[in-house]
Design a protein around this motif. Structure first.
Motif, PDB file in Angstrom:
ATOM      1  N   THR A   1      -5.462  -3.526   8.522  1.00  0.00           N
ATOM      2  CA  THR A   1      -5.762  -2.098   8.445  1.00  0.00           C
ATOM      3  C   THR A   1      -5.505  -1.339   9.739  1.00  0.00           C
ATOM      4  N   SER A   2      -5.155  -2.055  10.805  1.00  0.00           N
ATOM      5  CA  SER A   2      -4.853  -1.362  12.057  1.00  0.00           C
ATOM      6  C   SER A   2      -3.968  -2.264  12.916  1.00  0.00           C
TER       7      SER A   2
ATOM      8  N   LEU B   1      -5.113   3.234   6.319  1.00  0.00           N
ATOM      9  CA  LEU B   1      -5.570   3.193   4.924  1.00  0.00           C
ATOM     10  C   LEU B   1      -5.430   4.558   4.242  1.00  0.00           C
ATOM     11  N   LYS B   2      -4.876   5.507   4.963  1.00  0.00           N
ATOM     12  CA  LYS B   2      -4.723   6.868   4.437  1.00  0.00           C
ATOM     13  C   LYS B   2      -6.051   7.394   3.890  1.00  0.00           C
TER      14      LYS B   2
ATOM     15  N   LEU C   1      -7.132  13.427  14.319  1.00  0.00           N
ATOM     16  CA  LEU C   1      -7.666  13.130  12.981  1.00  0.00           C
ATOM     17  C   LEU C   1      -9.162  13.392  12.869  1.00  0.00           C
ATOM     18  N   PHE C   2      -9.921  13.109  13.942  1.00  0.00           N
ATOM     19  CA  PHE C   2     -11.388  13.184  13.852  1.00  0.00           C
ATOM     20  C   PHE C   2     -11.980  14.394  14.577  1.00  0.00           C
ATOM     21  N   GLY C   3     -11.179  15.083  15.368  1.00  0.00           N
ATOM     22  CA  GLY C   3     -11.689  16.282  16.031  1.00  0.00           C
ATOM     23  C   GLY C   3     -12.428  16.035  17.337  1.00  0.00           C
TER      24      GLY C   3
ATOM     25  N   ARG D   1       0.839  -1.214   0.000  1.00  0.00           N
ATOM     26  CA  ARG D   1       0.000   0.000   0.000  1.00  0.00           C
ATOM     27  C   ARG D   1       0.863   1.248   0.000  1.00  0.00           C
ATOM     28  N   TRP D   2       1.980   1.198   0.734  1.00  0.00           N
ATOM     29  CA  TRP D   2       2.894   2.350   0.717  1.00  0.00           C
ATOM     30  C   TRP D   2       3.419   2.573  -0.707  1.00  0.00           C
TER      31      TRP D   2
END
Ligand code: DI6
Ligand code: FE
Length: 405
Positions: A320-321, A292-293, A336-338, A86-87
């Motif tokens: 994925t994690s 997963l960017k 990231l999510f606030g 993926r990178w």
């Protein structure tokens, strides 16, 4: 008043209130028969209290034991190669369609004995415990055949006994389509409903049922069939919903009265309203988003406005994690999510308990609840969220029993 343990010289973050940390400065907490027997200011300790053991917390902070409410902790093998792919530019869905992804872990897990699975998962659980975790949800879903799904769930239960933490198991047979059923997803759902789920349930191995409702997973109609079978057996449901696209998965699981909708990057405001109505918890998984960017953010402002409880979890899984720090996930949920720091900590305690249906058992500091506790050498509970990599845990207890992490 009798206590098995009295923790004194401690600040409490009860996480029991709708907002804030529930701070009690210069506090104390007494444990009896595995439950929180008393908590409050140390100066107001009942004069009659007799404790078999005293713990001087040296001015540290006591929080509820953390709860990781969404993990795929039990698996064999490694997918480090896919992360490198993926990178180098490959997409998660392309790797999955080419037979890698979840199916790569399925091959390794089918080939692994229970002993090997437990040996692989134990260090992952110990790492989470060093982050203060005292309750963990563990899913199957890397077997996709009855024997291996059962083996995964048995190992999950055995891990709880061996390590002293509370384990809730979730049957995730609908994680991916096994190669034997390629092109026959509806037949596989029939197998799940008629054979695998009843077998898992008869063995007493599932506390809930989950599915992956996604273009590369199962359709909403297939998910509904599975949920109907689960509910016929009296099992609560939850869903990997709207992670990569909006199939209205969050509304689907809310419509079934489900415990939680998890991931939710693509969840619409209409689905958020359905969750609020049903009391379904939003489980945010920033580790998968990061790995997963992803760029599409879960609708945090809408969830907050609608009063949907937000939990935060590790999603620990090989693809994925691939991580085992819940505290880092709290930091990422804010960056990231606030989320606000107190929302993130509530997301790994009170709201995570609700996501597992355990809100009357654990998730905050309140007399009568299970004595699931984490003691930290920190100056303020926000430090748990704002900083990462410190491992500030001093001690933790599950049901009043000290954990060895
Ligand atoms: N979503 C996830 O985050 C995990 N499963 C799922 O449906 C990822 C599982 C994997 O890639 O192994
Ligand atoms: Fe997951």
């Amino acid at each position: 008043m009798q206590a098995d343990i009295l923790i004194r010289n401690v600040h409490l973050a009860t996480l029991a209130d709708a907002a804030g940390y529930g701070e009690v400065h210069a506090g104390a907490l007494a444990v009896h028969a595995g439950r929180i027997a008393w908590l409050g200011r140390e100066s107001e300790l009942p004069a009659t209290l007799q404790a078999a053991q005293e713990v001087d917390a040296q001015g540290g902070w006591l929080t509820p034991g953390l709860i990781d409410c969404h993990t795929h902790l039990v698996y064999a093998g490694s997918r480090a190669n896919e992360i490198e792919m993926r990178w180098a530019g490959a997409a998660y869905e392309d790797i999955a369609r080419a037979g890698g992804g979840i199916l790569s872990s399925v091959r390794a897990t089918r080939a692994a004995s229970a002993t090997a699975l437990q040996a692989a998962a134990t260090p992952r659980l110990r790492a989470l415990m060093r982050d203060g975790v005292t309750t963990i949800e563990i899913k199957s879903g890397y077997g996709l055949e009855t024997a291996t799904e059962i083996r995964q769930l048995q190992v999950a239960r055995a891990l709880g006994l061996a390590c002293g933490v509370r384990v809730r198991t979730t049957f995730l047979g609908a994680h991916a389509l096994p190669p034997e059923y390629a092109g026959r997803a509806d037949d596989y759902i029939t197998l799940l409903c008629e054979e695998m789920l009843p077998a898992v349930h008869a063995a007493g191995l599932a506390d809930a049922v989950d599915g992956f409702c996604e273009g590369i997973g199962f359709s909403p109609a297939q998910t509904l069939r599975l949920f109907a079978a689960a509910q016929a057996l009296g099992l609560p449901v939850k869903l990997h919903a709207d992670q990569l696209s909006d199939l209205s998965g969050a509304a689907l699981v809310a419509g079934c009265g489900g415990l939680s909708a998890d991931h939710m990057e693509y969840t619409s405001t209409a689905s958020v309203a359905a969750m609020a109505k049903a009391g379904t918890v939003a489980v945010l998984l920033p580790g998968a988003f990061y790995c997963l960017k992803e760029t599409r953010l879960p609708p945090v402002a809408a969830l907050r406005a609608a009063g949907v409880p937000m939990a935060v979890s590790s999603d620990c899984n090989p693809g994925t994690s691939p991580g085992t720090s819940l505290l880092l996930m709290l930091h990422m949920a804010c960056t990231l999510f606030g989320l606000r720091a107190e929302e993130a900590l509530a997301g790994a305690t009170r709201h995570a308990a609700r996501a597992l249906g355990l809100q009357s058992e654990t998730g905050c500091l309140r007399a009568g609840l299970s004595a699931d506790l984490a003691l930290w050498a920190i100056n303020h509970p926000r430090d748990l969220v704002c900083e990462f990599g410190h491992a500030p845990r001093v001690a933790s207890w599950c049901c009043g029993r000290a954990l060895d992490a």
